[in-house]
Design a protein around this motif. Structure first.
Motif, short mmCIF file in Angstrom:
data_model
loop_
_atom_site.label_atom_id
_atom_site.label_comp_id
_atom_site.label_asym_id
_atom_site.label_seq_id
_atom_site.Cartn_x
_atom_site.Cartn_y
_atom_site.Cartn_z
N PHE A 27 8.21 1.42 -8.70
CA PHE A 27 7.70 0.43 -9.66
C PHE A 27 6.76 -0.55 -8.95
CE2 PHE A 27 8.07 -3.80 -11.59
CZ PHE A 27 7.55 -3.53 -12.85
N ALA A 28 7.15 -1.02 -7.78
CA ALA A 28 6.31 -1.97 -7.03
C ALA A 28 4.97 -1.33 -6.64
CB ALA A 28 7.06 -2.44 -5.78
N PHE A 29 5.01 -0.07 -6.23
CA PHE A 29 3.76 0.62 -5.90
C PHE A 29 2.86 0.76 -7.12
CE2 PHE A 29 5.98 2.61 -2.10
CZ PHE A 29 5.28 1.86 -1.18
N CYS A 30 3.46 0.98 -8.29
CA CYS A 30 2.67 1.06 -9.52
C CYS A 30 1.99 -0.28 -9.83
CB CYS A 30 3.55 1.49 -10.71
SG CYS A 30 4.00 3.23 -10.68
N VAL A 31 2.71 -1.36 -9.63
CA VAL A 31 2.13 -2.69 -9.85
C VAL A 31 0.99 -2.94 -8.86
CG1 VAL A 31 2.59 -5.18 -9.76
CG2 VAL A 31 4.21 -3.65 -10.89
N ILE A 32 1.20 -2.57 -7.60
CA ILE A 32 0.15 -2.73 -6.59
C ILE A 32 -1.07 -1.88 -6.95
CG2 ILE A 32 -0.45 -2.29 -4.17
CD1 ILE A 32 2.49 -3.00 -3.50
N CYS A 33 -0.84 -0.66 -7.45
CA CYS A 33 -1.95 0.20 -7.87
C CYS A 33 -2.77 -0.46 -8.97
CB CYS A 33 -1.43 1.54 -8.38
SG CYS A 33 -0.92 2.66 -7.09
N GLU A 34 -2.10 -1.11 -9.89
CA GLU A 34 -2.81 -1.79 -10.98
C GLU A 34 -3.73 -2.87 -10.42
OE1 GLU A 34 -4.01 -2.27 -14.79
OE2 GLU A 34 -2.42 -0.85 -14.27
N LEU A 35 -3.29 -3.54 -9.37
CA LEU A 35 -4.09 -4.61 -8.77
C LEU A 35 -5.21 -4.07 -7.88
CD1 LEU A 35 -1.16 -7.00 -7.79
CD2 LEU A 35 -2.66 -7.17 -9.79
N LYS A 36 -4.99 -2.90 -7.27
CA LYS A 36 -5.94 -2.36 -6.28
C LYS A 36 -6.83 -1.24 -6.81
CE LYS A 36 -4.29 -4.73 -2.75
NZ LYS A 36 -5.08 -5.62 -1.94
N LYS A 37 -6.71 -0.89 -8.08
CA LYS A 37 -7.50 0.23 -8.61
C LYS A 37 -9.00 -0.10 -8.59
CE LYS A 37 -7.27 -1.27 -13.29
NZ LYS A 37 -6.85 -1.21 -14.58
N SER A 38 -9.82 0.93 -8.72
CA SER A 38 -11.27 0.77 -8.72
C SER A 38 -11.71 -0.11 -9.88
CB SER A 38 -11.96 2.13 -8.82
OG SER A 38 -11.65 2.93 -7.71
N LYS A 39 -12.66 -0.97 -9.59
CA LYS A 39 -13.17 -1.90 -10.61
C LYS A 39 -14.57 -1.46 -11.04
CE LYS A 39 -9.78 -4.93 -9.73
NZ LYS A 39 -8.75 -4.15 -9.14
N TYR A 51 -21.56 6.85 -8.31
CA TYR A 51 -20.77 6.89 -7.09
C TYR A 51 -19.68 5.84 -7.20
CZ TYR A 51 -19.33 5.89 -2.32
OH TYR A 51 -18.57 5.67 -1.20
N LEU A 52 -18.48 6.21 -6.79
CA LEU A 52 -17.36 5.28 -6.80
C LEU A 52 -16.59 5.47 -5.50
CD1 LEU A 52 -16.03 3.17 -8.68
CD2 LEU A 52 -14.55 4.97 -9.51
N PRO A 53 -16.46 4.43 -4.67
CA PRO A 53 -15.71 4.58 -3.41
C PRO A 53 -14.21 4.72 -3.67
CG PRO A 53 -16.33 2.30 -3.71
CD PRO A 53 -16.96 3.07 -4.85
N GLN A 54 -13.51 5.27 -2.69
CA GLN A 54 -12.05 5.39 -2.82
C GLN A 54 -11.42 4.01 -2.75
OE1 GLN A 54 -10.15 8.57 -0.68
NE2 GLN A 54 -8.40 7.30 -0.18
N SER A 55 -10.46 3.77 -3.63
CA SER A 55 -9.77 2.48 -3.62
C SER A 55 -8.41 2.62 -2.94
CB SER A 55 -9.59 1.96 -5.05
OG SER A 55 -8.60 2.70 -5.71
N GLN A 56 -7.81 1.48 -2.65
CA GLN A 56 -6.48 1.48 -2.03
C GLN A 56 -5.42 2.01 -2.99
OE1 GLN A 56 -6.05 -2.59 -0.84
NE2 GLN A 56 -6.91 -2.20 1.19
N ALA A 57 -5.73 2.02 -4.27
CA ALA A 57 -4.76 2.50 -5.26
C ALA A 57 -4.43 3.97 -5.05
CB ALA A 57 -5.30 2.28 -6.67
N PHE A 58 -5.33 4.71 -4.41
CA PHE A 58 -5.07 6.12 -4.16
C PHE A 58 -3.84 6.30 -3.28
CE2 PHE A 58 -5.66 10.02 -1.63
CZ PHE A 58 -5.66 10.94 -2.65
N GLY A 59 -3.79 5.59 -2.16
CA GLY A 59 -2.64 5.69 -1.25
C GLY A 59 -1.36 5.16 -1.87
N TYR A 60 -1.47 4.02 -2.56
CA TYR A 60 -0.29 3.45 -3.20
C TYR A 60 0.21 4.35 -4.34
CZ TYR A 60 -1.04 -0.88 -0.62
OH TYR A 60 -1.18 -1.81 0.37
#
Length: 176
Positions: A27-39, A51-60
């Motif tokens: 659940f915490a990783f899902c919340v972090i993904c919401e904050l770190k997803k591509s904008k 072009y869209l760079p990889q976001s941190q949400a991928f790892g989370y």
């Protein structure tokens, strides 16, 4: 007999702790993904190419998928352990089985949502995009919805174990 009961209680407590910890981590990783997803501001458009760079949400997102998968397997193992340790052989286990089925259904929906959203947060190269050369962004709330499904799966599994244990205690109380 008392030692065997204490051992079962320790195994039950240990399994429940691992299950709850992994589900909360997911659940915490899902919340972090919401904050770190591509904008949208990270999206680069060159004519018809994007072009869209990889976001941190991928790892989370990968971490959320792994934690929820292990938690679901551990939760099902916990359910099986509860069922075997209760000595309760009756058709009244249908409510517990329905709750476990609800748990698996919400888990599968969560896997589809999180897996798709996570793959959209991977690097989308110029001209390749996510699908057919088109870049896509994850909508707001997708990861939060996935996190809610993790909590539903966890609650359903715990309730199914609770139903199994309470039905067993009720039968043993009537026998005494």
């Amino acid at each position: 007999m008392e030692k065997q009961h204490k051992t079962k209680a320790i195994y039950h407590l240990f399994g429940t702790t691992i299950f709850i910890s992994l589900a909360i981590a997911s659940f915490a990783f899902c919340v972090i993904c919401e904050l770190k997803k591509s904008k949208k501001k990270e999206l680069r458009i060159d004519g018809e190419l994007c072009y869209l760079p990889q976001s941190q949400a991928f790892g989370y997102g990968i971490a959320a998928l792994m934690c929820s998968s292990i938690a679901q397997i551990a939760g099902t193992g916990l359910f099986i352990y509860c069922r075997r340790s209760t000595d309760f052989k009756s058709s009244k286990t249908s409510l517990a089985s329905i709750l476990l089925l609800l748990s698996w259904a919400s888990f599968f929906i969560m896997i589809i949502l999180t897996g798709t959203a996570t793959s959209m947060n991977r690097r989308q190269a110029v001209g390749e995009g996510w699908v057919d050369g088109v870049c896509y962004l994850v909508k707001n709330g997708v990861y939060i919805g996935s996190g809610a499904l993790v909590l539903i799966a966890m609650s359903s599994t715990l309730m199914s174990c609770y139903v199994m244990i309470n039905k067993s205690r009720a039968v043993h109380a009537q026998v005494k």
